[in-house]
Design a protein around this motif. Sequence first.
Motif, PDB file in Angstrom:
ATOM      1  N   GLN A   1       0.805  -1.219   0.000  1.00 54.00           N
ATOM      2  CA  GLN A   1       0.000   0.000   0.000  1.00 54.00           C
ATOM      3  C   GLN A   1       0.844   1.278   0.000  1.00 54.00           C
ATOM      4  O   GLN A   1       0.352   2.358  -0.292  1.00 54.00           O
ATOM      5  CB  GLN A   1      -0.913   0.040   1.244  1.00 54.00           C
ATOM      6  N   THR A   2       2.114   1.164   0.344  1.00 53.41           N
ATOM      7  CA  THR A   2       2.968   2.341   0.548  1.00 53.41           C
ATOM      8  C   THR A   2       3.442   2.964  -0.760  1.00 53.41           C
ATOM      9  O   THR A   2       3.797   2.258  -1.704  1.00 53.41           O
ATOM     10  CB  THR A   2       4.202   1.967   1.391  1.00 53.41           C
ATOM     11  N   VAL A   3       3.450   4.301  -0.802  1.00 53.97           N
ATOM     12  CA  VAL A   3       4.003   5.036  -1.942  1.00 53.97           C
ATOM     13  C   VAL A   3       4.946   6.109  -1.411  1.00 53.97           C
ATOM     14  O   VAL A   3       4.989   6.381  -0.209  1.00 53.97           O
ATOM     15  CB  VAL A   3       2.886   5.709  -2.780  1.00 53.97           C
ATOM     16  N   GLU A   4       5.691   6.720  -2.296  1.00 51.52           N
ATOM     17  CA  GLU A   4       6.539   7.842  -1.900  1.00 51.52           C
ATOM     18  C   GLU A   4       5.670   9.074  -1.656  1.00 51.52           C
ATOM     19  O   GLU A   4       4.599   9.226  -2.271  1.00 51.52           O
ATOM     20  CB  GLU A   4       7.570   8.131  -2.983  1.00 51.52           C
ATOM     21  N   SER A   5       6.133   9.943  -0.783  1.00 47.67           N
ATOM     22  CA  SER A   5       5.347  11.118  -0.404  1.00 47.67           C
ATOM     23  C   SER A   5       4.947  11.960  -1.604  1.00 47.67           C
ATOM     24  O   SER A   5       3.829  12.486  -1.672  1.00 47.67           O
ATOM     25  CB  SER A   5       6.129  11.976   0.597  1.00 47.67           C
TER      26      SER A   5
ATOM     27  N   ASN B   1      -0.586   6.242   9.323  1.00 44.83           N
ATOM     28  CA  ASN B   1      -0.035   7.133   8.314  1.00 44.83           C
ATOM     29  C   ASN B   1      -0.694   6.911   6.956  1.00 44.83           C
ATOM     30  O   ASN B   1      -0.762   5.792   6.451  1.00 44.83           O
ATOM     31  CB  ASN B   1       1.474   6.917   8.208  1.00 44.83           C
ATOM     32  N   LEU B   2      -1.160   7.990   6.339  1.00 47.46           N
ATOM     33  CA  LEU B   2      -1.909   7.884   5.084  1.00 47.46           C
ATOM     34  C   LEU B   2      -1.034   7.508   3.898  1.00 47.46           C
ATOM     35  O   LEU B   2      -1.473   6.803   2.991  1.00 47.46           O
ATOM     36  CB  LEU B   2      -2.620   9.211   4.803  1.00 47.46           C
ATOM     37  N   THR B   3       0.207   7.963   3.901  1.00 48.53           N
ATOM     38  CA  THR B   3       1.106   7.635   2.789  1.00 48.53           C
ATOM     39  C   THR B   3       1.537   6.173   2.846  1.00 48.53           C
ATOM     40  O   THR B   3       1.666   5.509   1.822  1.00 48.53           O
ATOM     41  CB  THR B   3       2.342   8.557   2.808  1.00 48.53           C
ATOM     42  N   LYS B   4       1.723   5.672   4.059  1.00 48.26           N
ATOM     43  CA  LYS B   4       2.129   4.280   4.223  1.00 48.26           C
ATOM     44  C   LYS B   4       1.054   3.323   3.719  1.00 48.26           C
ATOM     45  O   LYS B   4       1.361   2.233   3.224  1.00 48.26           O
ATOM     46  CB  LYS B   4       2.441   3.986   5.693  1.00 48.26           C
TER      47      LYS B   4
ATOM     48  N   TYR C   1      -9.138   8.817   4.878  1.00 49.95           N
ATOM     49  CA  TYR C   1      -9.031   7.601   5.673  1.00 49.95           C
ATOM     50  C   TYR C   1      -8.063   6.628   5.028  1.00 49.95           C
ATOM     51  O   TYR C   1      -7.963   6.547   3.801  1.00 49.95           O
ATOM     52  CB  TYR C   1     -10.410   6.960   5.826  1.00 49.95           C
ATOM     53  N   CYS C   2      -7.390   5.851   5.848  1.00 50.06           N
ATOM     54  CA  CYS C   2      -6.376   4.930   5.337  1.00 50.06           C
ATOM     55  C   CYS C   2      -6.989   3.727   4.629  1.00 50.06           C
ATOM     56  O   CYS C   2      -6.304   3.029   3.878  1.00 50.06           O
ATOM     57  CB  CYS C   2      -5.465   4.456   6.471  1.00 50.06           C
TER      58      CYS C   2
END
Length: 364
Positions: free
Chosen positions: A26-30, A51-54, A72-73
């Motif tokens: 699910q994680t992307v770069e900021s 964390n939403l980016t994670k 929401y995550c």
Amino acid sequence: MKKALGLFIFLFGIIFSNLSANENFQTVESKDATLVKADSSKEFCNVCGMNLTKYYKTNHVAEFKNGHKEQYCSLHCLAEIHKNYAEKIKNIQVVDTKSLKLIDALKAYYVVGSSKEGTMSSTSEYAFFTKEDAEKFKKEFGGEVHNFNETLKLSKDKLSKDNEVIDEKRIPLAKKGKKIFESMCDTNQLKEFNSVGEAKQYLIDNNTCKNLDAQMIQAVSVYLYNPLYAVDKSKMINIPEDAKCPVCGMFVSKFPKWVAQIQLPDGHNHYFDGVKDMMKFYFNPTKYHAHTNEQISQINVTDYYSLESIDGKKAYYVIGSNVYGPMGEELIPFKNEEEAKKFMLDHFGKKVVGFDEIKEEMVK
């Protein structure tokens, strides 16, 4: 030997990197994440605090009719809000797993139950802008394709089951959070919160804790959201799920942090959603039940800080503070006088009294 060791480290690095990538699909770069909030909660989910980016690939954005936006995550966290506030939501967006752009959730195609990990759920839910992209993902990772409403219903149907798993996982984190809070935070700011995210935002906005990293703040937030996670349940008053307060009629199991108990020699127990209602019963027992105070064998109340069961007749009570229970103003119990006096000063209490000093007019 050095070359062999170097090759081993290199290969281990590749393997570890791939494992990490798999563990954080699910994680992307900021730079690739679109975050819509502008306040101090911009980077985390207001429900679970994560964390939403994670967890970006499962992000959802709800725009409310008053113009406010929340991010929401996961669909799980959106479902928690949607079940109570659906009529206040204007529209919903979801992250397209392929392009990483926000798209209209009602037009998205969800792949449910793929081999990729879920966020806040044992079942994964990934959205796509086109059905072709969804089918391609399904072919590679499994699952079934659904529209938004179907997927939301599936998520709502398993909220309770997923929350049971989440609660178990939060217990060790909350215990760490309790230790951190008591040693590195302003404990005078202890209050009630509706979500982990709300507690987290409060900690940040009020500078409640000093020198905490992201993991420590999350641990404290989980603890503050539900201190029961960090309590030894065997030391609490055991409340039957169907127990109703004989004074106000509310189900007492909904308020374990405030419960009080009167025991009778025949083994019968009365449960109350606070000391105030218990004392109303105590002063007029025949109004609520056919027995007298002389027949009471034991009175137990819940210590405000530890949440453990303590002897009600040996406890100290703070009257008139700015901390409220389920029925409003409360007589708040403590196992020792020192803690009661400190709480009284911190929360503008009027008086500390022992059990025998409580008068009937105090609880009316």
